[in-house]
Design an enzyme around this catalytic site. Structure first.
Site, short mmCIF file in Angstrom:
data_model
loop_
_atom_site.label_atom_id
_atom_site.label_comp_id
_atom_site.label_asym_id
_atom_site.label_seq_id
_atom_site.Cartn_x
_atom_site.Cartn_y
_atom_site.Cartn_z
N PHE A 65 0.63 -1.31 -0.30
CA PHE A 65 0.16 -0.01 -0.18
C PHE A 65 0.90 0.74 -0.08
O PHE A 65 -0.18 2.52 0.03
CB PHE A 65 -1.19 -0.07 1.40
CG PHE A 65 -1.38 -1.27 1.64
CD1 PHE A 65 -2.48 -1.73 0.76
CD2 PHE A 65 -1.54 -2.02 2.47
CE1 PHE A 65 -3.23 -3.08 0.12
CE2 PHE A 65 -1.90 -3.48 2.96
CZ PHE A 65 -3.04 -3.57 1.05
N GLY B 181 -0.78 -8.59 -3.73
CA GLY B 181 -2.13 -9.21 -3.58
C GLY B 181 -2.97 -8.60 -4.84
O GLY B 181 -4.59 -8.54 -4.80
N ILE C 102 -9.99 -4.26 -18.24
CA ILE C 102 -10.37 -5.05 -16.89
C ILE C 102 -9.02 -5.79 -17.20
O ILE C 102 -10.16 -7.28 -18.32
CB ILE C 102 -11.32 -4.68 -16.23
CG1 ILE C 102 -11.76 -3.60 -15.77
CG2 ILE C 102 -11.39 -6.07 -15.04
CD1 ILE C 102 -10.93 -2.66 -14.76
N LEU C 103 -8.47 -6.26 -16.64
CA LEU C 103 -7.85 -7.53 -17.27
C LEU C 103 -8.09 -9.21 -16.70
O LEU C 103 -8.46 -10.13 -17.44
CB LEU C 103 -6.25 -7.20 -16.83
CG LEU C 103 -5.78 -6.31 -17.73
CD1 LEU C 103 -3.87 -6.52 -17.51
CD2 LEU C 103 -5.89 -5.79 -19.24
N GLY D 37 -4.89 1.74 -14.16
CA GLY D 37 -4.48 0.72 -12.98
C GLY D 37 -5.60 1.17 -12.51
O GLY D 37 -6.83 2.27 -12.50
N GLY E 293 -5.16 0.22 -9.06
CA GLY E 293 -4.44 -0.12 -7.16
C GLY E 293 -4.83 0.87 -6.43
O GLY E 293 -5.43 0.52 -4.74
N GLU E 294 -5.94 2.30 -6.90
CA GLU E 294 -5.50 3.46 -5.37
C GLU E 294 -7.39 4.27 -5.53
O GLU E 294 -7.34 4.74 -4.91
CB GLU E 294 -4.39 4.06 -5.96
CG GLU E 294 -3.00 3.74 -5.11
CD GLU E 294 -1.74 4.15 -5.45
OE1 GLU E 294 -1.13 4.92 -4.96
OE2 GLU E 294 -1.65 3.76 -6.48
#
Ligand code: FES
Ligand code: FES
Lengths: 749, 166
Positions: free
Chosen positions: A245, A472, A634-635, A707, A709-710
């Site tokens: 994170f 993760g 979206i993968l 991305g 992640g955030e």
């Protein structure tokens, strides 16, 4: 056409919700994190930290420590390796300029002052408890308000930290509706469940380090520089990370201590930070104080935003929590002034934490827009729509792909927003007040150069390698899916190896840029391997595809075959054997071009939240959350959904419970454990739903991925605070929103 | 802080035998060694994780005689003869335990660090009959923190595993 129809579905894996390929290793305990590195009989090092915030060490008494059976040595500034100052730059980014254990100076409470090295963990811990360190202490500066040194950085990470356009002061004064409020967010700690750990070993002058890092190559660069080694003499390994994170992104001092201890003792050394030490040893999110002034027309159209952000930094490093970073971009506003200031304090150095800047910034801005909606008597979602920016107002560039209005639309429909009464305290269910809130999510799309290697083996194996990471996030899985699609191989049959500095270059696993950076590199490597396989298969004598042209061939089920005569097929392993070189090996690379000069790349989303408040019990909970996201392609629908849910859970934690408290006089963190620093537990989390407006961003990279992640955390805290207002009629502008604050605010009304 | 300068007493180590994932395992250890550190540092079983070392996160959960137990708060010597099940002992050869399989299928994990503890807790909670509803699962599983926030998927996995184990 018929051949295509008959072809087994060996392509089209990208996007599918396939199970995590590293799932098996993680549910069986086989996944090895840094502290699990299979190193025989390491020594154990335990760090001792300063108990003052400002001053110096005057004496260290090691006698009791050394008397503990099993203690081998004690590392302090007296015997530590001399290390030059550590630079904060992009090749070797150290969070602190100060290398550990170099002098008697103390710059913050929690600074490492010694490491006790012992045969067992228990002896190291006992020895550390017995180490007596005497200090000479000066009164520390701990509060950003009234700090002696306040700086206004011009730039931060290449972006203007003080953006301005138009005449915001005048436009604000002239506006028909004005909002002028201050929002505050506390210090937060990342608290990945895996405490940072390093196992360091010197072998023939080479340093091998198992480290919980989000950047194996960055860590390698700092270690090499510190010990005066060529980078090739340092190897950093991190196949699995127990979350990060951001707190494992830049370099922190403890891996240096592990490496010094290993050098001193000439044995492998394992060093694991304690949970308590995690609060001061690897960064945190700075507290922010944000004054926001909005000027708007009576129908809620923004004329001016003035956003002044005060954060903190330390005496030994700099990080700017750019809470105003998106203010100039997010809405169509002609007049903007954003300022960022940092107060230098006697505290550890803050760092990037999931959506640094955007998380606290989207809270303040999202709340202020809601206050504007109330002031204008307009539905908050309408205010967001009315101020939607069709082009990026901060640069004047068009967005590469922006579908925020669709996020609002789909979210409103799925959430049932149209039935929301305008007034607060208007919804009740049983004994509980119910409130709905909305806010905008946003995060920039970033990309770095990256490389990857794909190897096809004579045994039919397919190997993908890159020095990237899986925190993760699902990197193992999506890289397998990408290579699978290029080669026509089942992703579960592909071995992905990451988290090793000896693998091809990849950037830090941060800034939500890994997929967009490493994904295209893997695609390129797989394509090269594929073409090489075709070249062999069409030219080698014994091949059933001999003599065919490249366009007459397709991938299928682990090999190649003729499009026209599918029975003419050959497996990759066979092709490799025909090629005679033992393997087909291809290095791929990908990098951003000059598209950033023409287009603006951002992800967007809409967060909808329902809260319930039991006034009798002062119990507040989030009963429903929905995030709708526009993040390009979206993968993997399954792992992407999980990551977004995780982001929303983080937003709930940020809004309702997370806060790191320091002793205001001494500077020690007093909430340095999970009983005092609350993160959401299972029972805190009710229904969370996630939708994607899936529009591939092909101007950004060939996969069309931005991305994820955030962005999930952004906007959540604002949506919750707005929902709390809607439920209770009380505006809380200071996170976290705990019942005490709600009760106090209600009593004051 | 203690300031004793007495050297630690020598030869404090004691023998210990426990039943570890179905096999007898014998160690010679000092009294202060926790079950968690015994498993990880001396038993070679690094699947059990240390997230806090003070009973606040659940990452170190193992089954002791079938009961969910925080191994960081258990002194190893107090468990002579006890049957310990760790994450490494749950699958039947290559066949995953239904809870393990459900965690993979429902993506009830991200970084995976909390996962061994979550899974052992889930096995215990289901066996105790405390996983009858989603709310009950949420409550019973709340001793296992997941900082990645996989909670909704964990609830789905535990509910699915409960059905599979019926
Ligand atoms: S390590 Fe045992 S509860 Fe956290
Ligand atoms: S999966 Fe990362 S802490 Fe739970």
């Amino acid at each position: 056409m018929s051949a295509t129809a008959e072809r087994p579905a060996t392509r089209g894996f990208v996007g599918l919700p396939i199970d995590r390929v590293d799932g098996h290793a993680k549910v069986t305990g086989a996944a090895r994190y840094a502290a699990d590195a299979p190193i025989a009989a390491p020594l154990h090092a335990t760090i001792v930290q300063a108990t003052i915030a400002c001053g110096r060490i005057i004496a260290i008494d090691e006698r009791a420590t050394r008397a503990v059976e099993g203690v081998v040595d004690v590392l302090t500034y007296h015997n530590a390796t001399r290390i030059p100052a550590l630079p904060f730059d992009f090749t070797a980014p150290s969070s602190e300029e100060l290398a550990p254990l170099q002098s008697d100076e103390i710059k913050y409470d929690g600074q490492h002052v010694a490491a006790v090295i012992a045969e067992t963990f228990e002896a190291a811990r006992a020895g550390a408890a017995l180490l007596r360190v005497e200090y000479e202490s000066r009164a520390p500066e701990l509060s950003p308000g009234g700090a002696r040194t306040v700086e206004q950085p011009e730039q931060w990470f290449g972006s203007d930290a003080q953006p301005r356009r138009g005449d915001p002061e005048r436009a604000f004064e002239a506006a028909g509706v004005r909002i002028d409020q201050t929002y505050t967010t506390p210090i937060e700690n990342h608290n990945p469940l895996e405490p940072s750990a390093t196992v360091a070993e010197w072998r023939d002058g080479e340093l091998i380090v198992h480290d919980s890092t989000q950047w194996v190559r960055g860590t390698r660069a700092v270690l090499a520089k510190s010990f005066g080694l060529d980078e090739e003499k340092v190897r950093v390994i991190a196949p699995y990370l127990g979350g990060g994170f951001g707190c494992k992104g830049f370099f922190w001092p403890h891996p240096l201590i592990a490496a010094m201890a290993a050098k001193l003792t000439n044995r492998p050394v394992k060093l694991v930070l304690t949970r308590e030490q995690m609060f001061t040893s690897c960064g945190y999110r700075s507290e922010t104080r944000q004054r926001l002034r909005l000027g708007a027309t009576r129908d809620g159209r923004l004329q001016a935003i003035l956003h002044d952000v005060l954060g903190t930094s330390s005496r030994v490093g700099t990080f700017v929590e750019t809470a105003g970073g998106v203010t100039a971009m997010l809405f169509d506003v002609p007049n903007i002034a954003v300022t960022h200031s940092i107060a230098r304090l006697d505290v550890p150095t803050p760092t990037a934490m999931r959506a640094p800047g955007e998380a606290p910034g989207s809270f303040a801005l999202g709340c202020a827009l809601d206050e504007l909606a109330s002031a204008c008597g307009i539905d908050p979602l309408d205010v967001l729509r009315r101020n939607h920016a069709a082009v990026d107002p901060s640069s004047g560039l068009p967005f590469s792909s922006k579908h925020l209005l669709a996020c609002y639309e789909r979210g409103a429909e799925a959430f049932g927003w149209s039935t929301r009464p305008q007034a607060p305290r208007a919804m009740r269910d049983g004994g509980e007040l119910v409130g709905w809130g909305v806010a905008t999510a946003t995060y920039p799309a970033l990309r770095s150069p990256a490389q990857a290697r794909v190897v096809l083996g004579a045994d039919g194996s397919v190997d993908v390698a890159s020095a990237t990471h899986d925190l993760g996030t699902g990197m193992y899985t999506i890289l397998a899916q990408i290579a699978a699609d290029e080669l026509g191989v089942d992703p579960r049959a592909i071995r992905v190896r990451i988290g090793d500095s000896s693998f091809p270059i990849a950037p830090v696993a941060g800034g939500s840029m890994s997929s967009a950076s490493v994904g295209p590199a893997v695609q390129d490597a797989a394509r090269r391997a594929y073409r090489e396989a075709i070249a062999i298969a069409t030219s080698a004598g014994g091949s059933p595809l001999h003599g065919l042209g490249e366009d007459e061939i397709e991938a299928c089920d682990g090999g190649l075959r003729s499009k026209r005569e599918p029975s003419r097929a050959i497996a990759y392993g066979e092709i490799v054997r025909l090629g005679g070189s033992g393997a087909i090996e291809a290095l791929g690379s990908a990098a951003p071009g000059d598209e950033g000069e023409r287009l603006s790349f951002h992800s967007f989303g809409a967060q909808f939240v329902e809260v319930r408040y039991d006034e009798e019990l002062a119990r507040l909970r989030v009963s429903r959350a929905l995030g709708v996201f526009d993040c390009g392609r979206i993968l993997n629908a399954k792992t992407a959904r999980s990551q977004m849910i995780g982001g929303i859970v983080w937003g709930i934690g940020m809004a309702l419970m997370e806060e790191t408290v320091r002793d205001p006089r001494a500077g020690a963190v007093v909430t340095n454990n999970f009983a005092d620093y609350h993160v959401p537990v299972n029972a805190d989390i009710a229904a969370i739903d996630v939708l994607f407006v899936e529009e591939p961003d092909l101007a950004f990279n060939p996969l069309g991925v931005r991305g994820i992640g955030e962005i999930g955390i952004t906007g959540v805290a604002a949506a919750i605070a707005n929902a709390v207002y809607h439920a209770t009629g009380v505006r809380l502008r200071d996170l976290p929103i705990v019942p005490e604050k709600l009760l106090a605010a209600q009593a004051a009304v | 802080m203690r300031t004793s300068e007495r050297p630690a007493a020598p030869a404090r180590s004691l023998p210990l035998t426990l039943r570890l994932n179905g096999r007898d395992a014998t160690f010679t250890i000092e009294p202060e060694v926790t079950l968690l550190d015994l498993l990880r540092e001396r038993g070679g079983l690094t699947g059990t994780k240390k997230g806090c070392d003070r009973g606040q996160c659940g990452a170190c959960t193992v089954l002791v005689n079938g009961r969910r137990t925080l191994s960081c708060l258990a002194l190893a010597l107090a468990h002579a003869g006890d049957a310990i099940t760790t994450i490494e002992g749950l699958a039947d050869g290559d066949r995953l335990h239904p809870v393990q399989a459900a965690f993979v299928e429902h993506d009830a994990l991200q970084c995976g660090f909390c996962t061994p503890g979550q899974i052992l807790s889930a096995v215990g909670v289901i066996a105790e009959g405390r996983a009858r509803t989603d709310d009950e699962i949420r409550e019973a599983m709340s001793g296992n923190l997941c900082r990645c926030g996989a909670y909704p998927n964990i609830v789905a996995a535990v509910a699915a595993a409960r059905e599979a184990l019926r």
